[in-house]
Every structure is written in structure tokens, then in C-alpha cells.
Design an enzyme around this catalytic site. Structure first.
Site, PDB file in Angstrom:
ATOM      1  N   ARG A   1      -4.389   0.423  -2.369  1.00 30.75           N
ATOM      2  CA  ARG A   1      -3.536  -1.016  -2.124  1.00 30.75           C
ATOM      3  C   ARG A   1      -3.334  -1.030  -3.192  1.00 30.75           C
ATOM      4  NH1 ARG A   1      -7.512  -0.156   1.468  1.00 30.75           N
ATOM      5  NH2 ARG A   1      -7.374  -1.313   3.571  1.00 30.75           N
TER       6      ARG A   1
ATOM      7  N   HIS B   1       4.669   0.322   0.612  1.00 28.66           N
ATOM      8  CA  HIS B   1       5.691  -0.076   1.747  1.00 28.66           C
ATOM      9  C   HIS B   1       4.411  -1.887   1.760  1.00 28.66           C
ATOM     10  CE1 HIS B   1       3.018   2.093   3.405  1.00 28.66           C
ATOM     11  NE2 HIS B   1       2.659   1.887   3.932  1.00 28.66           N
TER      12      HIS B   1
ATOM     13  N   HIS C   1       0.161   5.944   0.459  1.00 25.37           N
ATOM     14  CA  HIS C   1      -0.966   7.000   0.819  1.00 25.37           C
ATOM     15  C   HIS C   1      -0.302   7.792   0.221  1.00 25.37           C
ATOM     16  CE1 HIS C   1      -0.909   4.413   4.393  1.00 25.37           C
ATOM     17  NE2 HIS C   1       0.419   4.236   4.927  1.00 25.37           N
TER      18      HIS C   1
ATOM     19  N   GLU D   1       3.744   8.215   8.200  1.00 28.31           N
ATOM     20  CA  GLU D   1       3.789   7.106   9.036  1.00 28.31           C
ATOM     21  C   GLU D   1       5.630   6.625   9.726  1.00 28.31           C
ATOM     22  OE1 GLU D   1       0.099   3.896   7.703  1.00 28.31           O
ATOM     23  OE2 GLU D   1       2.984   3.716   7.621  1.00 28.31           O
TER      24      GLU D   1
ATOM     25  N   GLN E   1       0.380  -1.114  -0.029  1.00 33.47           N
ATOM     26  CA  GLN E   1       0.027   0.063  -0.372  1.00 33.47           C
ATOM     27  C   GLN E   1       0.917   1.341  -0.088  1.00 33.47           C
ATOM     28  OE1 GLN E   1      -1.065   0.904   4.197  1.00 33.47           O
ATOM     29  NE2 GLN E   1      -1.769  -1.225   4.457  1.00 33.47           N
TER      30      GLN E   1
END
Length: 405
Positions: free
Chosen positions: A280, A261, A97, A132, A95
Site C-alpha cells: 500500500r 492503482h 501487487h 487482476e 496499492q
């Protein structure tokens, strides 16, 4: 209200561990169901609670009192970060972001189209970015970021797989970001008939490479593991283009916008922006939107930086470009040791080892045991951390906004 115990919520995803979170929190182990993540924060889907009241409700009632005036105005009265214990026994989906701009654009587009925010085909349930930081608690395995293209050509050629050769030469002829984009796009858009021929040949080639103890043993073992769990998935081919990482405890990676990642296995602390925006690529039964994924992905390729944190006495800080969060950890080995966590607005503190005495500049105290967390509003100021038990290692992670906010 200050230094109040914060009750986290467990997310029971199928890839989770039945033992890690149960043992951390002192619950019966193994748990009856997989426990993948333990969330601490004010995410609307699973808010933590203080004395039975959701943190989201407390912020709605008195955002200024909890967050401080400046942060309330900057983040519209919401807590921008979420901290988790992540316990993976199986691989998560491949996936990426979106950036803040793409998230806002995608959210507005799907709102205008009338797609329900909880619809399985929804890509952007909120208008915010989702950077993240993952910090390993145990040895942690991951795929993250595109490998330098020439090195990926070496890997693909080492497989000595005739059906793979045209794809390998596609990248060899243009070993840069554009070449990676072309090969990745080709892999994830292969017709099922072509994929059914190519994938078994690649899997057989990986088996041979492992048996011969080739240079890319770990990468091939990973491809075989993914092929066993997700047979026929184009994400297996995409995974061969990514950096394969093994993090040791205390090492971290920053997953910025557009970074493809997949977390494979291990236990970690994850701190992230409180967003649900995920595009995804594969290795999942969930919705995959390839055209939108290609808009989001960053094909800049190189080794993925592994962060070890900056040491300031007994405190390590993991600084990134993210506006929403910063992770710090106080690591103490005896009763005489002491660490001070400098205030950065509201804080969540989570103890993963030992027992800690927390003292806030406001004068309040709290003893924090293993697996427990506290909510510290902005008014608490600096917090000192002292071990309660002599000669017992004590570790406390702190989620906050970056220094200077």
C-alpha cells in the site's frame, strides 16, 4: 458432482455498498453493514461452499477429479483464480501487487524473519503474484498506472500552486520513468512538516481549478475527494500522477504486477489470482511500507489500456498476460439465443442478469438465477448458456484458466 450451486462469501469492508450486493443476491436492501465484495472461489480466507462443504476441502479430497490432472499438477492442487463482485461506495487504498519473483522472494524473507502471516505489518502472506482484471458492471471510476510524465507536468503547472512548483520542475526536468520515480519517492517520503505545508496549498489550488472549470477538473475533484476522506495523506499527491479512468459497463482494465492503482467507486466483476500480497502507498489506515513499495512499482508511464473484450458470437473474452485466469461473459437477449463457453478446465459461472439454463457437455443441467453461481469441474467440458425467460437480457460471467491451459 457437477454444475453445483456455489455459495459465495461477503466481505464487509467499510468502503462497500449497502445495496448493490444485497439487491444482486435478493437479500433485504439496504444491508445492515457495508458489503464490499462477494467472493466465489477457493481462497483459504473465505472459501465458497458446495452443499455446505468448503471448496477448499473438496479440492483437498479430490483435486484431480475437480481440476483435472494437468491443472492439478501445474497449480499444486489449488484453484489459482478468484472471481468477485466488487461494490465500492468509497475509495479503496492506493496499492500495487508484486511480480511472481518478488512475491516468492518477499515471502521467503518474511518467513525467515518469523513474521506471523496474519501480522498487520506482513507484506507477503503468500508466495504468489496477484494480477487482476476489473470489468465494469456500472460506470466505474479508478486511478490506474502512471500518466505520461509530460502530461502530468501540464496538470501540475495548471494548478498554479507556488509551493508545488519545485516538485513540478523536478519532473519537467526529467519527464521519463526515472523522473517519475524521483518525484513519486519525494512525495511519499516528505517529512510531516513539509507535507503539512504543501498539501493545503495543493488542495486550495484544486478548488480554484474546479471553480474555473479547468482542463483537469476530474483529476482535481478526485484529489479533493481523497483529501476529504484522508486529510494529510501523501497518497493525495501520488494520485495526481496517475491516470484517472471512467469505465463504462463492459470495459475492463488489467492490473499487472507493479501497477499502482486505486478503485474509487462503482460496481464491477473482478477476477484475480488467489493471493493476498498487497503493497500500500496511502489512503488507508493499514500498514504502509514505502521502501518495499518502491521495489515493487513499475514506473513505465502511458495511458492505461481499456479492454473491451474480443467478441466470439454471444461470448466476449478478456485476454491478458495473466497465467492464472481468463474472464468471459455470455450476453443473451432472448430465448432463441445461445452461447457456448468452451472448456478451459474448471469453471465458475456467475449470473448477473436474468435466468440461464446451463447445459454441460457431460449431460448435466442447471438453472442459474440472478446472483447465483455454480462450480463446474474440469470433467464437465463445454457449457452452453440459454436464457430461460424470453425477451429478458441474460448475462453470465465465466471465470476459468486461459485458453490452452
Amino acid at each position: 458432482m457437477t454444475l453445483e450451486l456455489l455459495r459465495g462469501t461477503v466481505r464487509p469492508y467499510a468502503w462497500g455498498s449497502r445495496t448493490v450486493i444485497a439487491e444482486l443476491t435478493g437479500n433485504p436492501s439496504p444491508a445492515p453493514h457495508p458489503e464490499a465484495e462477494l467472493w466465489f472461489g477457493a481462497h483459504p480466507a473465505s472459501p465458497s461452499t458446495v452443499d455446505g462443504t468448503a471448496l477448499t476441502e473438496l479440492l483437498e479430497l479430490d483435486a484431480h477429479g475437480h481440476l483435472g490432472t494437468e491443472i492439478t499438477e501445474r497449480w499444486a492442487g489449488r484453484l489459482p483464480f478468484l472471481i468477485k463482485v466488487l461494490a465500492a461506495d468509497e475509495p479503496l487504498s492506493l496499492q500495487a501487487h508484486p511480480s511472481a519473483g518478488l512475491a516468492a522472494e518477499g515471502y521467503a524473507r518474511e518467513e525467515a524473519a518469523g513474521i506471523p502471516r496474519d501480522a498487520p505489518e506482513r507484506n507477503y502472506p503468500d508466495p504468489t503474484a496477484k494480477p487482476e482484471l476489473l470489468c465494469a458492471l456500472s460506470e466505474f471510476h479508478a486511478l490506474a498506472g502512471f500518466r505520461e510524465p509530460r502530461r502530468s507536468v501540464e496538470l501540475l503547472r495548471a494548478l498554479d500552486c507556488e509551493p508545488l512548483r519545485p516538485y513540478t520542475e523536478l519532473l519537467a526536468g526529467q519527464p521519463d520513468e526515472d523522473g517519475l520515480r524521483a518525484l513519486f519517492t519525494t512525495f511519499v517520503t516528505l517529512p510531516s512538516s513539509a507535507l503539512e505545508q504543501l498539501l493545503p496549498a495543493v488542495v486550495d489550488a484544486c478548488v480554484r481549478h474546479v471553480r474555473e472549470r479547468g482542463e483537469f477538473d476530474l483529476e482535481c475533484r478526485t484529489a479533493l475527494e481523497l483529501a476529504e476522506r484522508y486529510p494529510g495523506d501523501a497518497g493525495i499527491l501520488a494520485a495526481l500522477l496517475l491516470n484517472r479512468l471512467v469505465l463504462q459497463p463492459g470495459e475492463a482494465i488489467h492490473i499487472a504486477a507493479g501497477n499502482l492503482h486505486a478503485y474509487l467507486r462503482g460496481t464491477a466483476i473482478e477476477i484475480l489470482a488467489a493471493s493476498d500480497n498487497v503493497l500500500r502507498c496511502g489512503l488507508t489506515p493499514k500498514h504502509v511500507d514505502v521502501p518495499e513499495l518502491l521495489r515493487v512499482l513499475d514506473f513505465a508511464a502511458d495511458e492505461m489500456p481499456v479492454l473491451k473484450g474480443e467478441q466470439h458470437g454471444a461470448v466476449r473474452r478478456y485476454q491478458t498476460s495473466a497465467e492464472e485466469f481468463e474472464l468471459s461473459v455470455a450476453e443473451l437477449d432472448g430465448a432463441a439465443a445461445r452461447a457456448v463457453l468452451t472448456a478451459c478446465g474448471p469453471q465458475i459461472l456467475l449470473c448477473t442478469e436474468g435466468t440461464a439454463l446451463l447445459r454441460a457437455a457431460s449431460g448435466h443441467e442447471r438453472v442459474l438465477g440472478k446472483g447465483e453461481a455454480v462450480w463446474s469441474p474440469a470433467k464437465d467440458g463445454d457449457i452452453s448458456v440459454t436464457p430461460v425467460e424470453e425477451h429478458i437480457r441474460t448475462t453470465v460471467y465465466r471465470a476459468s484458466l486461459p485458453s490452452g491451459q
